[in-house]
Motif scaffolding. Sequence first.
Motif, PDB file in Angstrom:
ATOM      1  N   GLU A  90     -22.248 -34.598  34.210  1.00 13.47           N
ATOM      2  CA  GLU A  90     -23.478 -35.212  34.725  1.00 13.47           C
ATOM      3  C   GLU A  90     -23.677 -34.727  36.151  1.00 13.47           C
ATOM      4  N   VAL A 133     -21.233 -34.615  40.930  1.00 13.76           N
ATOM      5  CA  VAL A 133     -20.911 -34.143  39.581  1.00 13.76           C
ATOM      6  C   VAL A 133     -19.870 -35.096  39.011  1.00 13.76           C
ATOM      7  N   ARG A 134     -20.104 -35.546  37.795  1.00 15.24           N
ATOM      8  CA  ARG A 134     -19.086 -36.346  37.120  1.00 15.24           C
ATOM      9  C   ARG A 134     -18.793 -35.719  35.761  1.00 15.24           C
ATOM     10  N   GLN A 135     -17.505 -35.696  35.425  1.00 11.86           N
ATOM     11  CA  GLN A 135     -17.091 -35.044  34.186  1.00 11.86           C
ATOM     12  C   GLN A 135     -16.538 -36.082  33.229  1.00 11.86           C
ATOM     13  N   GLY A 136     -16.990 -36.001  31.982  1.00  6.20           N
ATOM     14  CA  GLY A 136     -16.487 -36.925  30.981  1.00  6.20           C
ATOM     15  C   GLY A 136     -16.260 -36.222  29.659  1.00  6.20           C
ATOM     16  N   LYS A 137     -16.158 -37.017  28.619  1.00  7.33           N
ATOM     17  CA  LYS A 137     -15.858 -36.474  27.296  1.00  7.33           C
ATOM     18  C   LYS A 137     -17.002 -36.750  26.344  1.00  7.33           C
ATOM     19  N   ARG A 138     -17.171 -35.836  25.413  1.00  7.35           N
ATOM     20  CA  ARG A 138     -18.188 -35.997  24.377  1.00  7.35           C
ATOM     21  C   ARG A 138     -17.511 -35.823  23.028  1.00  7.35           C
ATOM     22  N   PHE A 139     -17.666 -36.803  22.163  1.00  3.05           N
ATOM     23  CA  PHE A 139     -17.125 -36.724  20.807  1.00  3.05           C
ATOM     24  C   PHE A 139     -18.284 -36.617  19.832  1.00  3.05           C
ATOM     25  N   ARG A 194     -15.279 -33.553  16.595  1.00  2.99           N
ATOM     26  CA  ARG A 194     -15.094 -32.491  17.584  1.00  2.99           C
ATOM     27  C   ARG A 194     -15.211 -33.080  18.979  1.00  2.99           C
ATOM     28  N   ASP A 229     -20.337 -40.595  23.967  1.00  6.79           N
ATOM     29  CA  ASP A 229     -20.114 -40.060  25.312  1.00  6.79           C
ATOM     30  C   ASP A 229     -19.245 -41.031  26.089  1.00  6.79           C
ATOM     31  N   ARG A 279     -18.602 -33.355  28.906  1.00  6.07           N
ATOM     32  CA  ARG A 279     -19.937 -33.726  29.346  1.00  6.07           C
ATOM     33  C   ARG A 279     -19.929 -33.755  30.871  1.00  6.07           C
ATOM     34  N   LEU A 307     -11.407 -44.243  21.547  1.00  4.68           N
ATOM     35  CA  LEU A 307     -11.925 -43.060  22.237  1.00  4.68           C
ATOM     36  C   LEU A 307     -12.039 -43.287  23.743  1.00  4.68           C
ATOM     37  N   MET A 327     -17.597 -41.676  29.805  1.00  2.85           N
ATOM     38  CA  MET A 327     -17.600 -41.280  31.214  1.00  2.85           C
ATOM     39  C   MET A 327     -16.789 -42.287  32.026  1.00  2.85           C
TER      40      MET A 327
END
Lengths: 84, 84
Positions: A46, B39-45, A40, B7, A44, B69, B9
């Motif tokens: 931060e 603010v930093r936005q990333g992905k979480r698998f 999934r 994670d 995220r 990934l 980033m």
Amino acid sequence: MARVVVDVMLKPEILDPQGQAVQRALPRLGFDGIAIAEVRQGKRFELEVDGPVDDAALTRIQELADTFLANTVIEDFTVKVEPS
Amino acid sequence: MARVVVDVMLKPEILDPQGQAVQRALPRLGFDGIAIAEVRQGKRFELEVDGPVDDAALTRIQELADTFLANTVIEDFTVKVEPS
């Protein structure tokens, strides 16, 4: 300076096509040695907060996540303070 | 069944327009009480792995994150086993 992490994931009952695409690609990419039952994909965030992260600040960040970072109709979120 | 979280980033030196957009929207949305510096936005698998997550499985997942990934030219990643 403290870091607060907001993880936003689709609710378990919501279909996740991005995660499915990753999972289906694994054998094709040679990652068939380990059995990965489900993937999934979520977001995220931060947040670097100036000053101490007290209960008031955490409550504000919860509100922020609830109203703005996550779509709570289809997504769940968690707020965590990361040790710095 | 164990859960492994990857994670992803953007590296700190890479501009993050999504994170910046979130940060700039905060005062407009009434979240001006707390000072959020960045603010930093990333992905979480989230990977649900069948069976035990031993060193061999973790090594494979590291490879998976590294090659598939994350784009390691611009992104960093971390692999964590979540307690179930």
